[in-house]
Write an enzyme that holds these catalytic residues in place. Structure first.
Site, short mmCIF file in Angstrom:
data_model
loop_
_atom_site.label_atom_id
_atom_site.label_comp_id
_atom_site.label_asym_id
_atom_site.label_seq_id
_atom_site.Cartn_x
_atom_site.Cartn_y
_atom_site.Cartn_z
N SER A 54 0.49 -1.17 -0.27
CA SER A 54 -0.02 -0.10 -0.21
C SER A 54 1.27 1.35 -0.50
O SER A 54 -0.31 2.57 -0.60
CB SER A 54 -0.99 0.12 1.09
OG SER A 54 -2.17 -1.37 1.30
N THR A 224 2.10 3.58 4.78
CA THR A 224 2.13 2.06 5.33
C THR A 224 2.30 1.70 3.85
O THR A 224 1.05 1.67 3.33
CB THR A 224 1.60 1.80 6.85
OG1 THR A 224 0.09 2.11 6.21
CG2 THR A 224 2.05 2.99 8.06
#
Length: 288
Positions: A54, A224
């Site tokens: 991601s 993140t």
């Protein structure tokens, strides 16, 4: 001018050896890159490819802003979402809030879901909006970030976990992108500035880069990425990439990619937090 990767920087005690000492004994593939004040660079495995997971929602957001600027679209403008675009078997706070139905949502809200909560449905909806991963991939290469590759949607990665490795970056290239974005690009348009604001309020991975900064006055802007297990039973990735602004005006980009790991997720997060603390302490001691 960038210092030689791996050598102590001109302004801090930070070296590749200091970073390597935190990770050498670990059963994982780990890459780290730090760029301090746009000049000094320290890396470990800085030119190796790692799966972004991601984290790629950060360069995707830049592609969304680029598309909107080119087409005269504001982040306050809304787009239509069809029920078929909202998948059930994936991480999606968007789906949990609205359910599976036709929606009309501002782009800014979709970006808040991707950048702050790593929403996978919102990510693929934004890919549909701009024309697919190829648009984001092309933008990266056009801007000179040729070691960042964006090839697959979240849905594609969920259908075949090995596709997670196709969305990749080197730690050094991601640090370069973060530097370019925070030091230059975000100042050129309100849409880029909004992306920075959303990433400063990122709600994921608070036990990673952010953990070692919570009792300081530093400001962290970050994204993140977290992966499932690969066919060998190892975690594909636990990542965090960020830009830290210190009260005295100095700043640094820091990227930690942990791939193919035998560590538990909490252990990987702790490794990232430790590396974050080492970098921050070096700069804090240099100023004191």
């Amino acid at each position: 001018m960038l210092a030689a990767a791996g050598s102590p920087t001109a302004t801090t005690c930070l070296s590749a050896d200091a970073l390597r000492s935190c990770i050498d004994s670990l059963d994982a593939r780990i890459g780290v890159a730090v760029i301090i004040d746009g000049r000094d660079t320290v890396t470990v495995a800085g030119r190796d490819d790692f799966p972004m997971l991601s984290v790629y929602k950060f360069p995707q957001a830049l592609a969304v802003a680029d598309y909107c600027i080119a087409n005269g679209v504001a982040f306050e403008d809304s787009i239509d979402i069809q029920p078929a675009q909202i998948k059930e078997n994936t991480w999606s706070p968007l789906r949990e809030k609205y359910g599976i139905k036709a929606l009309r949502i501002p782009l800014e809200e979709l970006l808040s879901y991707t950048l702050q909560q790593s929403d996978n449905n919102a990510c693929d909806i934004l890919f549909d909006f701009i024309g697919g991963p190829v648009v984001a991939d092309s933008l990266m290469h056009t801007r000179g970030f040729c070691d960042i590759h964006i090839r697959d949607t979240e849905e594609a990665m969920h259908s075949d976990v090995m596709r997670c490795y196709r969305n990749s970056s080197t730690p050094l290239e991601m640090a370069r992108l973060m530097e370019y974005f925070m030091r230059d690009l975000r100042l050129t348009d309100a849409r880029y500035a909004k992306i920075a604001t959303l990433m400063t309020d990122c709600r994921t991975g608070l036990d990673r880069l952010a953990a070692s900064l919570q009792r300081t006055s530093a400001v962290l802007t970050h994204k993140t990425g977290t992966g499932d297990l690969n066919p060998s039973g190892r975690q594909i990735a636990v990542n965090d990439v960020g830009y830290v602004t210190l009260p005295d005006g100095r700043s640094y980009s820091i990227v930690v990619f942990i791939a193919d790991s035998a560590l538990k997720p909490m252990e990987s997060a702790s490794v990232i937090a430790t590396l974050s603390r080492v970098v921050y302490n070096c700069l804090a001691s240099a100023s004191g």
